[in-house]
Design a protein around this motif. Structure first.
Motif, PDB file in Angstrom:
ATOM      1  N   LYS A  30      41.234  50.488  43.760  1.00 48.65           N
ATOM      2  CA  LYS A  30      41.238  48.385  43.477  1.00 48.65           C
ATOM      3  C   LYS A  30      39.534  47.788  42.903  1.00 48.65           C
ATOM      4  N   LEU A  31      39.165  47.740  42.287  1.00 52.42           N
ATOM      5  CA  LEU A  31      38.295  46.299  41.212  1.00 52.42           C
ATOM      6  C   LEU A  31      37.805  46.068  42.883  1.00 52.42           C
ATOM      7  N   SER A  32      36.660  46.303  43.335  1.00 54.74           N
ATOM      8  CA  SER A  32      36.370  45.154  44.721  1.00 54.74           C
ATOM      9  C   SER A  32      34.513  45.616  43.828  1.00 54.74           C
ATOM     10  N   LEU A 126      45.982  53.198  37.469  1.00 53.43           N
ATOM     11  CA  LEU A 126      45.761  52.167  36.884  1.00 53.43           C
ATOM     12  C   LEU A 126      44.878  51.528  38.536  1.00 53.43           C
ATOM     13  N   LEU A 127      43.446  51.282  37.948  1.00 54.04           N
ATOM     14  CA  LEU A 127      43.176  49.837  38.924  1.00 54.04           C
ATOM     15  C   LEU A 127      43.870  48.963  39.272  1.00 54.04           C
ATOM     16  N   ASP A 128      43.397  48.713  40.753  1.00 53.75           N
ATOM     17  CA  ASP A 128      44.190  47.599  42.010  1.00 53.75           C
ATOM     18  C   ASP A 128      43.226  46.397  41.245  1.00 53.75           C
ATOM     19  N   LEU A 129      43.889  45.331  40.842  1.00 51.77           N
ATOM     20  CA  LEU A 129      42.717  44.072  40.453  1.00 51.77           C
ATOM     21  C   LEU A 129      43.017  42.796  41.191  1.00 51.77           C
ATOM     22  N   ALA A 130      43.597  43.423  42.272  1.00 49.66           N
ATOM     23  CA  ALA A 130      43.516  42.276  43.736  1.00 49.66           C
ATOM     24  C   ALA A 130      42.931  41.593  44.269  1.00 49.66           C
ATOM     25  N   GLU A 131      41.362  42.733  44.528  1.00 52.15           N
ATOM     26  CA  GLU A 131      40.485  42.207  45.177  1.00 52.15           C
ATOM     27  C   GLU A 131      39.296  41.193  43.680  1.00 52.15           C
ATOM     28  N   PHE A 132      39.805  42.260  42.576  1.00 54.26           N
ATOM     29  CA  PHE A 132      39.224  41.019  41.495  1.00 54.26           C
ATOM     30  C   PHE A 132      39.476  39.398  41.031  1.00 54.26           C
ATOM     31  N   LEU A 133      40.549  39.062  41.739  1.00 53.52           N
ATOM     32  CA  LEU A 133      41.439  38.031  41.895  1.00 53.52           C
ATOM     33  C   LEU A 133      40.544  37.338  43.050  1.00 53.52           C
ATOM     34  N   LYS A 134      40.599  38.341  44.144  1.00 55.24           N
ATOM     35  CA  LYS A 134      40.068  37.095  44.872  1.00 55.24           C
ATOM     36  C   LYS A 134      38.888  36.879  45.289  1.00 55.24           C
ATOM     37  N   ASN A 135      37.845  37.907  44.314  1.00 60.55           N
ATOM     38  CA  ASN A 135      36.591  37.607  44.083  1.00 60.55           C
ATOM     39  C   ASN A 135      36.265  36.687  43.262  1.00 60.55           C
ATOM     40  N   ASN A 136      36.674  36.127  42.158  1.00 65.50           N
ATOM     41  CA  ASN A 136      36.810  35.254  41.080  1.00 65.50           C
ATOM     42  C   ASN A 136      37.912  34.281  41.416  1.00 65.50           C
ATOM     43  N   ASN A 137      37.865  33.080  42.101  1.00 67.56           N
ATOM     44  CA  ASN A 137      39.089  32.505  42.392  1.00 67.56           C
ATOM     45  C   ASN A 137      38.952  31.538  41.500  1.00 67.56           C
ATOM     46  N   ASP A 138      38.692  30.667  40.455  1.00 66.58           N
ATOM     47  CA  ASP A 138      38.169  30.045  39.862  1.00 66.58           C
ATOM     48  C   ASP A 138      38.457  30.681  38.159  1.00 66.58           C
ATOM     49  N   GLN A 157      47.981  44.653  42.347  1.00 70.17           N
ATOM     50  CA  GLN A 157      48.351  44.157  40.771  1.00 70.17           C
ATOM     51  C   GLN A 157      47.502  45.067  39.882  1.00 70.17           C
ATOM     52  N   PHE A 158      48.580  45.265  38.677  1.00 68.54           N
ATOM     53  CA  PHE A 158      48.114  46.417  38.672  1.00 68.54           C
ATOM     54  C   PHE A 158      47.468  46.200  37.137  1.00 68.54           C
ATOM     55  N   GLY A 159      47.870  44.681  36.666  1.00 68.75           N
ATOM     56  CA  GLY A 159      47.089  43.620  35.452  1.00 68.75           C
ATOM     57  C   GLY A 159      47.243  42.891  35.509  1.00 68.75           C
ATOM     58  N   LEU A 160      46.999  41.892  34.442  1.00 66.19           N
ATOM     59  CA  LEU A 160      46.700  40.570  34.174  1.00 66.19           C
ATOM     60  C   LEU A 160      47.479  40.547  32.539  1.00 66.19           C
ATOM     61  N   ALA A 346      30.995  46.975  34.289  1.00 69.09           N
ATOM     62  CA  ALA A 346      31.094  46.245  33.037  1.00 69.09           C
ATOM     63  C   ALA A 346      32.819  46.248  33.037  1.00 69.09           C
ATOM     64  N   VAL A 347      33.827  47.130  33.530  1.00 71.12           N
ATOM     65  CA  VAL A 347      34.895  46.438  33.744  1.00 71.12           C
ATOM     66  C   VAL A 347      35.395  44.950  34.048  1.00 71.12           C
ATOM     67  N   THR A 348      34.301  44.885  35.232  1.00 71.60           N
ATOM     68  CA  THR A 348      34.606  44.120  35.700  1.00 71.60           C
ATOM     69  C   THR A 348      33.742  42.293  35.027  1.00 71.60           C
ATOM     70  N   LYS A 349      32.659  42.664  34.487  1.00 70.94           N
ATOM     71  CA  LYS A 349      32.683  41.651  33.322  1.00 70.94           C
ATOM     72  C   LYS A 349      33.154  41.523  31.774  1.00 70.94           C
ATOM     73  N   PHE A 350      34.162  42.158  31.871  1.00 72.52           N
ATOM     74  CA  PHE A 350      34.934  42.383  30.874  1.00 72.52           C
ATOM     75  C   PHE A 350      36.140  41.025  30.979  1.00 72.52           C
ATOM     76  N   PHE A 351      36.289  41.328  32.380  1.00 70.21           N
ATOM     77  CA  PHE A 351      37.688  40.845  32.010  1.00 70.21           C
ATOM     78  C   PHE A 351      37.930  39.369  32.869  1.00 70.21           C
TER      79      PHE A 351
END
Length: 443
Positions: A30-32, A126-138, A157-160, A346-351
């Motif tokens: 997870k991307l957390s 693949l990175l699970d992006l569920a936590e990314f969405l949780k941490n970036n509510n906007d 959440q395997f992708g966006l 860096a991946v987090t910042k790019f998304f």
């Protein structure tokens, strides 16, 4: 050729099971913000780092200018992050990603077709992006939930969405006005227009069967005959693709063929030639999507062009107000980035940047529909064609499906679906025979 064409070429499946290849065969990471990192994680995130991003076009700068522009702006904002942006044509790219998955050498971020992406996700690559969405509510709240849901599988959440796939019928209002024909909103109006245009040697819908993937508007029409109400039962063998409701749709295609709605040489035309036919003012309509916006914007007919979701049907099934705005294919990240704090940062910042209003502004500047709800303004006088698309996308009470029909089928079935539609357009198949072609690949 632009991305959506590439996407519609085929929903390529992984030829071999990925679950047994590579060393990342455990549950997807997870991307957390809570992911464990070395004690000097803060220092790591400030170190120079290189992100490797792979795309599905050979020349990203020319073919995906918004992606290229986003990368340039991103590097300006984060000078410590260098992006190595590379690309190949879709088929080559997908094959390379499959090989990279088998060798456990996937790039940090890459574009992928949904079907093989799901296989990679199941293999834990693949990175699970569920936590990314949780941490970036906007970001989460500014994106259509269906665009997010389309890339969920196995609880991950395997992708966006890389971009929105927006398809329908472009139309030249000047031609409709010339022959005093109403721009069609219903099938009956489309059929009536086709008869008038045929009598005046005007092509109603420019199409090129040499590129069988170019059926976008007709796939949208298929959704108005209950495609998504039936497809699960069809996959389960409880119902056939050759059913009474879908038959009505195929009979409509045949009726349009008989009325002369398509070019007489449709079987030998390519998609590109169909586009040229429309932009040269030789056809009233074009089956395509927003990837042609800039080309149409630069054509002599630009000020006369509008965009529609295609006709509604009086004998259709369910809601007829269906707008084909779906996730085309996802951006995904390799699970291996979670092993390097600086890389993960860096991946987090790019998304975060890609799905920000800054990223959306770059997409708008390049006349591509942003994935998130864009709050900026578009100059209608300068970009009349792009504005026409955005106007349709913002129509109230129009439902968006979860996907384009061919993207929820196997590669073989998707190809058969496209072939069946063009088979009727070309007069090769009778409607029922065309539908049987799809059933053979589904069961």
């Amino acid at each position: 050729m632009r991305k959506v064409l590439s996407i519609a070429l085929a929903s390529l499946m992984l030829a071999t099971g990925l679950a047994g290849c590579g060393k990342n065969t455990s549950e997807g990471e997870k991307l957390s913000s809570d992911a464990k990192a070395p004690s000097d994680a803060k220092t790591d995130s400030q170190k120079a780092v290189t992100l490797f991003i792979s795309m599905h076009v050979a020349n990203v700068k020319d073919q995906e200018p918004y992606m290229y522009g986003i990368v340039q702006k991103f590097q300006e904002k984060y000078p410590n992050i260098k992006v190595e942006l590379q690309g190949d044509d879709t088929d080559t790219h997908v094959k390379k990603m499959k090989m990279a998955a088998q060798a456990n050498q996937l790039p940090d971020i890459f574009w992928m077709l949904p079907a093989p992406a799901k296989e990679m996700n199941k293999a834990g690559m693949l990175l699970d992006l569920a936590e990314f969405l949780k941490n970036n509510n906007d970001i989460t709240t500014s994106m259509d939930p269906k665009l997010i849901q389309g890339y969920q599988d196995g609880g991950k959440q395997f992708g966006l969405p890389y971009q929105a796939l927006v398809t329908g019928l472009w139309y030249n209002k000047a031609i409709f006005d010339q022959y005093k024909v109403k721009v069609p909103e219903t099938y009956d109006e489309l059929l009536a227009a086709a008869k008038v245009f045929k009598n005046n040697n005007v092509v109603t819908i420019a199409k090129g069967a040499k590129d069988s993937f170019s059926t976008w508007a007709f796939l949208g029409m298929l959704t108005r005959y209950g495609f998504f109400n039936k497809i699960d039962n069809i996959h389960a063998g409880k119902e056939k693709f050759n059913n009474p409701d879908f038959l009505k749709f195929y009979q409509k295609i045949d009726e349009l063929r008989t009325a002369g709605a398509f070019p007489e040489n449709v079987s030998t035309l390519s998609y590109f030639q169909a586009v040229e036919m429309f932009t040269a003012g030789k056809a009233a309509m074009l089956d395509a999507g927003v990837w042609e916006t800039k080309k149409i914007e630069a054509s002599p007919i630009a000020k006369h062009v509008g965009f529609s979701w295609g006709p509604t049907f009086s004998d259709g099934v369910g809601n007829q107000k269906v707008a084909m705005v779906v996730g085309a294919a996802p951006l995904v990240a390799s699970a291996s980035v979670n092993k390097d704090a600086a890389k993960l940062d860096a991946v987090t910042k790019f998304f975060q940047y890609f799905y920000s209003q800054e990223g959306a502004a770059v997409m708008a500047e390049n006349e591509a529909p942003p994935v998130v709800k864009y709050t900026g303004k578009v100059d209608k006088d300068k970009y009349p064609v792009y504005s026409a698309v955005l106007e349709q996308m913002n129509l109230p009470d129009w439902e968006r499906p979860v996907a384009q029909p061919d993207l929820v089928l196997s590669e073989a079935a998707a190809n058969a679906l496209n072939d069946s539609i063009y088979g009727v357009i070309n007069g090769i198949f009778k409607p029922s025979d065309a539908m049987n072609l799809v059933d053979k690949k589904l069961h």
